[in-house]
Every structure is written in C-alpha cells, then in structure tokens.
Design a protein around this motif. Structure first.
Motif, PDB file in Angstrom:
ATOM      1  N   ARG A 250       0.865  -1.176   0.000  1.00  0.00           N
ATOM      2  CA  ARG A 250       0.000   0.000   0.000  1.00  0.00           C
ATOM      3  C   ARG A 250       0.903   1.228   0.000  1.00  0.00           C
ATOM      4  NH1 ARG A 250      -5.280  -1.532   2.051  1.00  0.00           N
ATOM      5  NH2 ARG A 250      -5.235  -3.702   2.735  1.00  0.00           N
ATOM      6  N   PHE A 251       0.580   2.205  -0.806  1.00  0.00           N
ATOM      7  CA  PHE A 251       1.480   3.361  -0.899  1.00  0.00           C
ATOM      8  C   PHE A 251       0.724   4.608  -1.332  1.00  0.00           C
ATOM      9  CE2 PHE A 251       1.913   0.435  -4.469  1.00  0.00           C
ATOM     10  CZ  PHE A 251       1.477   1.196  -5.523  1.00  0.00           C
ATOM     11  N   PRO A 252       1.294   5.811  -1.088  1.00  0.00           N
ATOM     12  CA  PRO A 252       0.666   7.078  -1.463  1.00  0.00           C
ATOM     13  C   PRO A 252       0.985   7.451  -2.900  1.00  0.00           C
ATOM     14  CG  PRO A 252       2.673   7.527  -0.290  1.00  0.00           C
ATOM     15  CD  PRO A 252       2.530   6.027  -0.312  1.00  0.00           C
ATOM     16  N   HIS A 253       0.400   8.550  -3.353  1.00  0.00           N
ATOM     17  CA  HIS A 253       0.644   9.068  -4.698  1.00  0.00           C
ATOM     18  C   HIS A 253       1.925   9.894  -4.642  1.00  0.00           C
ATOM     19  CE1 HIS A 253      -1.745  10.176  -8.521  1.00  0.00           C
ATOM     20  NE2 HIS A 253      -0.453  10.162  -8.771  1.00  0.00           N
ATOM     21  N   ALA A 254       2.972   9.411  -5.314  1.00  0.00           N
ATOM     22  CA  ALA A 254       4.279  10.066  -5.202  1.00  0.00           C
ATOM     23  C   ALA A 254       4.959  10.164  -6.559  1.00  0.00           C
ATOM     24  CB  ALA A 254       5.171   9.303  -4.228  1.00  0.00           C
ATOM     25  N   ILE A 255       5.936  11.081  -6.625  1.00  0.00           N
ATOM     26  CA  ILE A 255       6.772  11.220  -7.817  1.00  0.00           C
ATOM     27  C   ILE A 255       8.227  11.194  -7.368  1.00  0.00           C
ATOM     28  CG2 ILE A 255       6.806  13.755  -7.758  1.00  0.00           C
ATOM     29  CD1 ILE A 255       6.727  13.673 -10.839  1.00  0.00           C
ATOM     30  N   TYR A 256       9.084  10.639  -8.205  1.00  0.00           N
ATOM     31  CA  TYR A 256      10.504  10.519  -7.894  1.00  0.00           C
ATOM     32  C   TYR A 256      11.270  11.547  -8.704  1.00  0.00           C
ATOM     33  CZ  TYR A 256       8.953   6.290  -5.626  1.00  0.00           C
ATOM     34  OH  TYR A 256       8.304   5.421  -4.802  1.00  0.00           O
ATOM     35  N   VAL A 257      12.175  12.262  -8.047  1.00  0.00           N
ATOM     36  CA  VAL A 257      12.853  13.404  -8.662  1.00  0.00           C
ATOM     37  C   VAL A 257      14.373  13.229  -8.581  1.00  0.00           C
ATOM     38  CG1 VAL A 257      13.049  15.916  -8.709  1.00  0.00           C
ATOM     39  CG2 VAL A 257      10.919  14.848  -7.914  1.00  0.00           C
ATOM     40  N   ASN A 258      15.038  13.573  -9.667  1.00  0.00           N
ATOM     41  CA  ASN A 258      16.501  13.546  -9.721  1.00  0.00           C
ATOM     42  C   ASN A 258      17.019  14.940  -9.373  1.00  0.00           C
ATOM     43  OD1 ASN A 258      19.193  13.212 -10.216  1.00  0.00           O
ATOM     44  ND2 ASN A 258      18.983  12.789 -12.403  1.00  0.00           N
ATOM     45  N   ARG A 259      17.476  15.115  -8.168  1.00  0.00           N
ATOM     46  CA  ARG A 259      17.916  16.444  -7.739  1.00  0.00           C
ATOM     47  C   ARG A 259      19.312  16.786  -8.234  1.00  0.00           C
ATOM     48  NH1 ARG A 259      18.252  15.470  -1.214  1.00  0.00           N
ATOM     49  NH2 ARG A 259      19.460  13.535  -1.242  1.00  0.00           N
ATOM     50  N   ALA A 260      19.918  15.913  -9.026  1.00  0.00           N
ATOM     51  CA  ALA A 260      21.219  16.214  -9.626  1.00  0.00           C
ATOM     52  C   ALA A 260      21.070  17.070 -10.883  1.00  0.00           C
ATOM     53  CB  ALA A 260      21.957  14.923  -9.966  1.00  0.00           C
ATOM     54  N   THR A 261      19.829  17.319 -11.312  1.00  0.00           N
ATOM     55  CA  THR A 261      19.578  18.152 -12.483  1.00  0.00           C
ATOM     56  C   THR A 261      18.921  19.463 -12.049  1.00  0.00           C
ATOM     57  OG1 THR A 261      17.370  17.209 -12.875  1.00  0.00           O
ATOM     58  CG2 THR A 261      19.253  16.104 -13.911  1.00  0.00           C
ATOM     59  N   GLN A 262      19.135  20.522 -12.848  1.00  0.00           N
ATOM     60  CA  GLN A 262      18.512  21.816 -12.546  1.00  0.00           C
ATOM     61  C   GLN A 262      16.996  21.710 -12.615  1.00  0.00           C
ATOM     62  OE1 GLN A 262      20.197  24.699 -15.222  1.00  0.00           O
ATOM     63  NE2 GLN A 262      22.143  24.813 -14.112  1.00  0.00           N
ATOM     64  N   GLU A 263      16.506  20.938 -13.579  1.00  0.00           N
ATOM     65  CA  GLU A 263      15.058  20.775 -13.707  1.00  0.00           C
ATOM     66  C   GLU A 263      14.481  20.072 -12.477  1.00  0.00           C
ATOM     67  OE1 GLU A 263      16.855  21.114 -17.748  1.00  0.00           O
ATOM     68  OE2 GLU A 263      17.311  19.984 -15.921  1.00  0.00           O
ATOM     69  N   GLY A 264      15.204  19.074 -11.998  1.00  0.00           N
ATOM     70  CA  GLY A 264      14.757  18.371 -10.802  1.00  0.00           C
ATOM     71  C   GLY A 264      14.736  19.284  -9.592  1.00  0.00           C
ATOM     72  N   GLN A 265      15.756  20.119  -9.452  1.00  0.00           N
ATOM     73  CA  GLN A 265      15.801  21.063  -8.331  1.00  0.00           C
ATOM     74  C   GLN A 265      14.654  22.058  -8.407  1.00  0.00           C
ATOM     75  OE1 GLN A 265      19.699  22.850  -8.326  1.00  0.00           O
ATOM     76  NE2 GLN A 265      20.751  20.889  -8.076  1.00  0.00           N
ATOM     77  N   ALA A 266      14.350  22.529  -9.622  1.00  0.00           N
ATOM     78  CA  ALA A 266      13.228  23.469  -9.787  1.00  0.00           C
ATOM     79  C   ALA A 266      11.916  22.804  -9.399  1.00  0.00           C
ATOM     80  CB  ALA A 266      13.175  23.956 -11.236  1.00  0.00           C
ATOM     81  N   LEU A 267      11.757  21.540  -9.766  1.00  0.00           N
ATOM     82  CA  LEU A 267      10.532  20.818  -9.419  1.00  0.00           C
ATOM     83  C   LEU A 267      10.423  20.631  -7.916  1.00  0.00           C
ATOM     84  CD1 LEU A 267       8.037  19.332 -10.473  1.00  0.00           C
ATOM     85  CD2 LEU A 267       9.427  17.252 -10.612  1.00  0.00           C
ATOM     86  N   ILE A 268      11.525  20.321  -7.269  1.00  0.00           N
ATOM     87  CA  ILE A 268      11.517  20.158  -5.810  1.00  0.00           C
ATOM     88  C   ILE A 268      11.112  21.454  -5.122  1.00  0.00           C
ATOM     89  CG2 ILE A 268      12.978  19.760  -3.786  1.00  0.00           C
ATOM     90  CD1 ILE A 268      14.619  17.837  -5.556  1.00  0.00           C
ATOM     91  N   ARG A 269      11.699  22.572  -5.559  1.00  0.00           N
ATOM     92  CA  ARG A 269      11.354  23.868  -4.947  1.00  0.00           C
ATOM     93  C   ARG A 269       9.873  24.178  -5.115  1.00  0.00           C
ATOM     94  NH1 ARG A 269      16.364  25.409  -7.273  1.00  0.00           N
ATOM     95  NH2 ARG A 269      15.262  26.293  -9.075  1.00  0.00           N
ATOM     96  N   ALA A 270       9.359  23.907  -6.311  1.00  0.00           N
ATOM     97  CA  ALA A 270       7.957  24.231  -6.577  1.00  0.00           C
ATOM     98  C   ALA A 270       7.010  23.351  -5.767  1.00  0.00           C
ATOM     99  CB  ALA A 270       7.667  24.068  -8.073  1.00  0.00           C
ATOM    100  N   LEU A 271       7.373  22.096  -5.581  1.00  0.00           N
ATOM    101  CA  LEU A 271       6.469  21.165  -4.893  1.00  0.00           C
ATOM    102  C   LEU A 271       6.618  21.204  -3.373  1.00  0.00           C
ATOM    103  CD1 LEU A 271       6.673  18.013  -7.194  1.00  0.00           C
ATOM    104  CD2 LEU A 271       4.790  19.630  -6.983  1.00  0.00           C
TER     105      LEU A 271
END
Length: 286
Positions: A250-271
């Motif tokens: 059983r698990f929640p609704h999640a997304i996995y992010v690569n914080r080694a990329t600028q796009e990933g960092q931007a997504l983390i900040r926004a979320l």
C-alpha cells in the motif's frame, strides 16, 4: 528706443519683435539672447533624448520575449488511469501534478516508455523526474508525496466462491501471475518467485487482463483502481472477477525526482516551498 521704433506705424508689433532681432543693435541684449538660446537648445536636446529613450524602452518591452518556462520531463509507463497516452491530460497523475504546479512556471512533458526501458533510461540519461522509482538506493533520487492515498497493490483473478486472501505467499505457489516489466517490481517479483509462483512478463497492463479474460493466466498483479479501469475499457464484467483482500503493498501518490539536475531542483522547490509539501529528506525515501 530708436526713432524708427517711435515713428513706426505699428509700434506694438515693433515692441513685440523677436528679442534676438532687437539684440542686433544692443550688445547686452545680444549676449542675453545667446545664453537663452543655448539653454533652450539644451532643453530641446534633453526632451528629444528622453523621447527617444522612452520609445526604445517601450519597443523593447513589446518585443522582448518572456522568460521561458522550465520544462521538466517525467518518465512513466502506460498505466491507466494514472498515466496514459490515450487521454489528453495523460492521466490523473499528470493532472494532479499540474495542479500542484500552477503558477510555478514549470511545464510538464510526459515521456512514455515501455516498462523495461525506464530503468535503462534512468541509468544512462540525466532524467528529471519519474513516476517509476529508480532501482536500488540512489543518493540523488528522492520521493515527493503529491497526495496522501492508499493505493492497494494486489492480485486480480476470475471470481471464485472462496474469499480471495492469503496468509502466506506460498499459497500462490504454482499459479501464473502476469506482471509488468518494471525494475520497481523486482522486489515483489522476487518474493512471488520465492513463493513458487510462475511469473508472466508483459509490457502492457491491458494485455494482462486480456490474458486473464481468456484463462491464459491465474492472476494479474496491479493496483486496484487500475484493474477495474482496464476491465471497463475492455468491456469485461466486473462481477466475473475479484480483487484480493490481501495486499502486496500500500502506498501514497508520489513522484521521484533527480535532484542532480537543474530541472529536478526546480521541481523540488515548486512542490515543497511553494506547495507546502514536506521537505525531502537527505536520503532517498523508498
């Protein structure tokens, strides 16, 4: 005043003559007029310069492009109703993600891949985000929960009179179970194999339910909501099938992010900061 001015038939007009014209006969007045003209010329040049500068700024404002949005590519597989190329929204998972990112300047670009290729892509490319977790513990990969939920990961089968549950996976020994080719499922697959189950790998979850409908397999491993959704698409009668009361996970609704990329960092900040989601921990959260 000169005699010519007194004798002029138009004394008012003569008095109102341009000051510089009269200054021809008057050195003091001539000097004053020269200074006045210089000041006026400077004022005129200042006005022209200001006008041209304003016009240039207005032109630049009208023609300068707006800052480009950050495009975040999200890896996923065909897994309706959560992720699917058959819907304009690309599925409920992408709808939820875009809702969380409204006003952030981030544009989501889904990238659908066969289950077997997702892990290869994550190993070889600088991917941004994924709805499929990376195999193993990777320091630069983190999980962000988009929505608390209780997705149940279990088995579907043709309906039987007995309840569909188990105390131990060994009760599934000898049964054929259709599973998708995903690295994330390796842990589940390993447990099923250890229990004696026979796995049938498929690339399309719809294929698994077609096989179930034709009696070619015993079970389909899937999320409950996905299973019923696929059955409806295939015109399968829900009353002819059962979803297990026992669950593999059983698990929640999640997304996995690569914080080694600028796009990933931007997504983390926004979320996180902008959407008030929990901040990611320093270690990957599986």
């Amino acid at each position: 005043m000169s005699a010519s001015a007194v004798n002029s038939p138009y004394p008012a007009e003569k008095v109102a003559m341009d000051r510089c014209s009269q200054a021809i006969y008057d050195e003091k007045t001539k000097g004053f007029c020269k200074r006045e003209k210089t000041a006026m010329n400077r004022l005129l040049l200042t006005f022209i310069s200001f006008t041209l500068s304003s016009a240039a700024l207005m032109t630049h404002a009208q023609t300068a492009p707006l800052p480009a949005s950050t495009i975040v590519k999200v890896l996923t597989i065909e897994y309706p109703p959560f992720t699917t190329e058959s819907e304009p929204s690309q599925g409920s998972s992408f709808t939820l993600l875009r809702e969380r990112l409204q006003g952030s300047g981030i544009e989501i670009a889904p990238r659908f891949l066969p289950p077997g290729r997702v892990q290869q892509t994550m190993d070889r490319e600088a991917w941004h985000a994924s709805y499929v977790p990376q195999a193993g513990d990777v320091e630069t990969t983190i999980r962000l929960v988009l929505e608390d939920g209780n997705f149940i990961y279990g088995l579907f089968r043709a309906r039987e009179n007995a309840p569909f549950r188990w105390q131990n996976l060994t009760e599934l020994a000898g049964r054929q179970i259709a599973v998708t080719r995903s690295s994330k499922l390796q842990a589940y697959n390993a447990k099923l194999v250890e229990s004696g189950a026979k796995l049938v790998f498929i690339d399309d979850i719809s294929q698994a339910f077609r096989m179930l409908a034709h009696g070619r397999i015993d079970y389909v491993l899937a999320i409950q909501e996905t299973g019923w959704y696929i059955m409806d698409l295939l015109k399968m009668d829900r009353t002819d099938y059962q979803f297990s009361e026992s669950a593999l996970d059983r698990f929640p609704h999640a997304i996995y992010v690569n914080r080694a990329t600028q796009e990933g960092q931007a997504l983390i900040r926004a979320l996180t900061a902008e959407r008030n989601l929990p901040l990611p921990s320093d270690s990957p959260d599986r």
